[in-house]
Write a protein that holds these residues in place. Structure first.
Motif, short mmCIF file in Angstrom:
data_model
loop_
_atom_site.label_atom_id
_atom_site.label_comp_id
_atom_site.label_asym_id
_atom_site.label_seq_id
_atom_site.Cartn_x
_atom_site.Cartn_y
_atom_site.Cartn_z
N SER A 21 -3.00 5.14 0.18
CA SER A 21 -2.61 4.29 1.30
C SER A 21 -3.43 3.01 1.30
N ALA A 22 -4.73 3.17 1.11
CA ALA A 22 -5.62 2.01 1.17
C ALA A 22 -5.34 1.05 0.02
N ILE A 23 -5.14 1.59 -1.17
CA ILE A 23 -4.94 0.75 -2.35
C ILE A 23 -3.50 0.27 -2.38
N GLY A 24 -3.31 -1.03 -2.34
CA GLY A 24 -1.94 -1.53 -2.31
C GLY A 24 -1.91 -3.00 -2.67
N LEU A 25 -0.86 -3.68 -2.18
CA LEU A 25 -0.75 -5.11 -2.44
C LEU A 25 -1.99 -5.84 -1.94
N GLY A 26 -2.62 -5.29 -0.89
CA GLY A 26 -3.83 -5.89 -0.34
C GLY A 26 -4.96 -5.98 -1.35
N ASN A 27 -5.05 -5.00 -2.24
CA ASN A 27 -6.12 -5.02 -3.24
C ASN A 27 -5.79 -5.90 -4.42
N ILE A 28 -4.56 -5.77 -4.92
CA ILE A 28 -4.26 -6.36 -6.22
C ILE A 28 -3.79 -7.79 -6.09
N PHE A 103 7.78 -5.87 6.42
CA PHE A 103 7.65 -7.00 5.49
C PHE A 103 7.04 -6.57 4.15
N TYR A 104 6.17 -5.55 4.22
CA TYR A 104 5.52 -5.03 3.02
C TYR A 104 6.57 -4.47 2.05
N GLY A 105 7.58 -3.81 2.64
CA GLY A 105 8.65 -3.24 1.82
C GLY A 105 9.45 -4.31 1.09
N PHE A 215 -10.50 -4.44 6.85
CA PHE A 215 -9.65 -3.59 7.68
C PHE A 215 -8.27 -3.39 7.07
N PHE A 216 -7.64 -4.48 6.66
CA PHE A 216 -6.30 -4.37 6.09
C PHE A 216 -6.34 -3.48 4.85
N SER A 217 -7.33 -3.73 4.01
CA SER A 217 -7.38 -3.04 2.74
C SER A 217 -7.66 -1.55 2.90
N LEU A 218 -8.48 -1.18 3.88
CA LEU A 218 -8.77 0.24 4.08
C LEU A 218 -7.72 0.93 4.97
N SER A 219 -6.64 0.24 5.32
CA SER A 219 -5.59 0.80 6.19
C SER A 219 -6.13 1.23 7.55
N LEU A 220 -6.97 0.39 8.15
CA LEU A 220 -7.57 0.76 9.43
C LEU A 220 -6.99 -0.07 10.56
N GLY A 221 -6.98 0.52 11.76
CA GLY A 221 -6.62 -0.24 12.95
C GLY A 221 -5.25 0.08 13.50
N MET A 222 -4.48 0.95 12.83
CA MET A 222 -3.16 1.31 13.37
C MET A 222 -2.99 2.83 13.46
N GLY A 223 -4.09 3.56 13.32
CA GLY A 223 -3.98 5.00 13.46
C GLY A 223 -3.50 5.70 12.21
N LEU A 224 -3.47 4.98 11.09
CA LEU A 224 -3.06 5.65 9.86
C LEU A 224 -4.04 6.76 9.49
N MET A 225 -5.33 6.48 9.63
CA MET A 225 -6.32 7.50 9.30
C MET A 225 -6.38 8.60 10.38
N THR A 316 2.46 4.00 -2.80
CA THR A 316 1.58 4.94 -2.11
C THR A 316 1.14 4.39 -0.74
N SER A 317 1.28 3.08 -0.54
CA SER A 317 1.01 2.51 0.79
C SER A 317 2.24 2.61 1.70
N THR A 318 3.45 2.35 1.15
CA THR A 318 4.64 2.42 2.02
C THR A 318 4.89 3.86 2.48
N ILE A 319 4.60 4.84 1.63
CA ILE A 319 4.81 6.22 2.10
C ILE A 319 3.87 6.53 3.27
N SER A 320 2.65 6.01 3.20
CA SER A 320 1.71 6.29 4.30
C SER A 320 2.17 5.61 5.58
N LEU A 321 2.71 4.41 5.46
CA LEU A 321 3.18 3.69 6.64
C LEU A 321 4.37 4.41 7.28
N1 PHE Z 1 -4.12 -0.99 2.77
C1 PHE Z 1 -2.85 -1.42 2.29
C2 PHE Z 1 -3.05 -2.46 1.20
O1 PHE Z 1 -4.13 -2.85 0.88
C3 PHE Z 1 -2.00 -2.00 3.39
C4 PHE Z 1 -1.91 -1.13 4.58
C5 PHE Z 1 -2.40 -1.54 5.81
C6 PHE Z 1 -1.34 0.14 4.48
C7 PHE Z 1 -2.34 -0.73 6.93
C8 PHE Z 1 -1.28 0.98 5.57
C9 PHE Z 1 -1.78 0.54 6.78
O2 PHE Z 1 -2.10 -2.91 0.61
#
Ligand code: PHE
Length: 455
Positions: A21-28, A103-105, A215-225, A316-321
């Motif tokens: 979930s954490a690793i996604g478009l935000g990282n790369i 929008f991520y999709g 925060f964005f990169s670790l998927s924090l702040g929306m209750g995902l964790m 792996t991020s969209t499935i978590s969302l």
């Molecule tokens: N962490 C994901 C990324 O780096 C984006 C994301 C944010 C995913 C919040 C889930 C919740 O691409």
């Protein structure tokens, strides 16, 4: 009911899924670009500090809340403080998930489109590509179907199983690309730009940009964790698992920089040679990279690998969302997973249609401009990214850290985190101070930054 909610089958399965979930478009895509704009290595050092001092302690809080309540974000808050206004913080989280996924999709769909473009040796024409509303919608629908097909099979048989397959693939692709990129002549300049800190480039807004990225990169702040923590057994050590997730996420972002800067320098000589308008937004990966790859020996093949890498990371991020919405509907509305996955994905797809046609397909959504230009580009997709990816995550993290530290109580939260973690048990007072004072205060500063106070 909680018996059939599902559970991670193993610790490693949970770590792969949460790291996925954490690793996604935000990282790369986003991390290297933000690094490039903010002084290279000096920014990386700051970012590491924020992941360790704010991101991780906050993540322990979300995971603990989910595990204690065994519910989605709204249900977890209700379980601690029934029928209070705090449940709106959970609802905000679920809605933020819908907003980000919408929008991520769309961007994830482009990454699949680019696999095809690279395969057919047609790397150019990003503008025409995204301006075709039918192509964007088709790819977005395709990516949504991929996401559905995994979430449909639940926690262990769907998300965990695929995370265990996809994450190693991602890792191998990254290694291949790093080796390739650093073997190009002229790539050394990129490495030294990336690895030699220039602290004079660090300013107030840089500091806060590093925090927002964490925060964005670790998927924090929306209750995902919270949601992923709710499938975690009481035997797991939250602290070690959280640290692994943080290390993997940071490592992959760092490795993405090892591909991107050497490649840019090998072709362009320096960062400034890249047109400023290309350095942000979807442009960097979709315009600069295919151009770079098409000039290299064997580059088309490498380009295909690169876009497969991005698609896998995004998936792996969209499935978590999607799972956050689905968990909410299963727990709170008593829905059946196999039915509700389709409904939730369909609604989210619908929300994403304006984003998909906002890159030239529809004039109205291309020049939407509700949010002023100094915050985000006028197109609907950039505006959604600002509202949900920046603003709502920061607001959500602020509210949830206060909820965890003050309403649930830092002491009770620390009890939950300390299970099976003797190390945490000894240092819990530090964590309690952080969740109550330090973290909310710092997030408050990010929010001010989002409004441009420090610029
Ligand atoms: N962490 C994901 C990324 O780096 C984006 C994301 C944010 C995913 C919040 C889930 C919740 O691409």
């Amino acid at each position: 009911m909680s018996a059939n909610r599902g559970q991670w089958s193993s610790r490693i399965g949970f770590i792969f899924a949460a790291a996925g979930s954490a690793i996604g478009l935000g990282n790369i895509w986003r991390f290297p670009y933000v690094v490039g704009e903010n002084g290279g290595a000096a920014f990386v050092i700051l970012y590491l500090g924020f992941v360790a001092l704010i991101g991780l302690p906050y993540m322990f809080g979300e995971l603990a809340l989910g595990r204690v309540a065994q519910r989605n974000p709204v249900g977890s808050i209700d379980a601690i403080k029934p029928r209070s206004r705090w449940r709106w913080a959970g609802i905000l989280g679920v809605l933020t998930g819908v907003g980000i996924l919408s929008f991520y999709g769309v961007i994830a769909g482009w990454t699949v489109g680019y696999i095809h473009k690279m395969l057919t040796n047609n790397p150019g024409g990003f503008e025409q590509f995204v301006a075709d509303p039918w192509a964007s919608l088709f790819l977005y629908a395709l990516f949504t179907l991929l996401t559905i097909s995994i979430v449909y099979n639940g926690i262990e048989g769907g998300i965990e199983r695929w995370a265990k397959i996809l994450m190693p693939i991602l890792f191998v692709l990254l290694i291949i690309l790093i080796i390739y990129s650093n073997s190009l002549s002229g790539s050394g300049g990129g490495l030294s730009f990336y690895l030699n800190p220039d602290f004079s480039k660090i300013t107030g807004s840089t500091v806060l940009a590093a925090l927002g990225q964490a925060f964005f990169s670790l998927s924090l702040g929306m209750g995902l964790m919270i949601t992923y923590g709710s499938y975690l057994s009481k035997q797991e050590n939250l602290v070690t698992s959280g640290i692994y997730i943080g290390i993997f996420d940071t490592m992959i972002a760092f490795m993405a920089g090892l591909i991107i800067f050497p490649a840019i320098f090998a072709i362009k000589g320096n960062m400034e040679a890249i047109d400023a308008s290309l350095r942000s937004g979807p442009g960097l990966i979709f315009k600069v990279f295919p151009e770079i790859f098409s000039q290299m020996p064997g580059g088309i093949f490498v380009g295909v690998l690169f876009f497969i890498l991005l698609s896998v990371a995004a998936l792996t991020s969209t499935i978590s969302l999607l799972e956050v919405e689905v968990a909410y509907l299963i727990d709170e509305k008593g829905a059946r997973r196999k039915t509700i996955v389709w409904a939730a994905a369909a609604v989210t797809f619908f929300v994403g249609i304006p984003s998909a046609v906002s890159q030239g397909g529809s004039d109205f959504f291309t020049n939407f401009g509700l949010i002023p230009e100094r915050f985000a580009g006028p197109d609907f997709l950039s505006q959604m990214s600002f509202i949900f990816g920046d603003l709502a995550l920061a607001l959500g993290a602020f509210l949830l850290s206060i909820f965890i530290g003050w309403v649930w109580g830092a002491d009770k939260a620390a009890d939950e985190i300390a299970r099976n973690s003797p190390f945490f048990a000894k240092t819990r007072s530090v964590w309690m101070f952080m969740i109550r004072y330090f973290i909310p205060l710092v997030i408050f500063l990010i929010l001010l930054n989002v409004f441009g106070i420090f610029n």
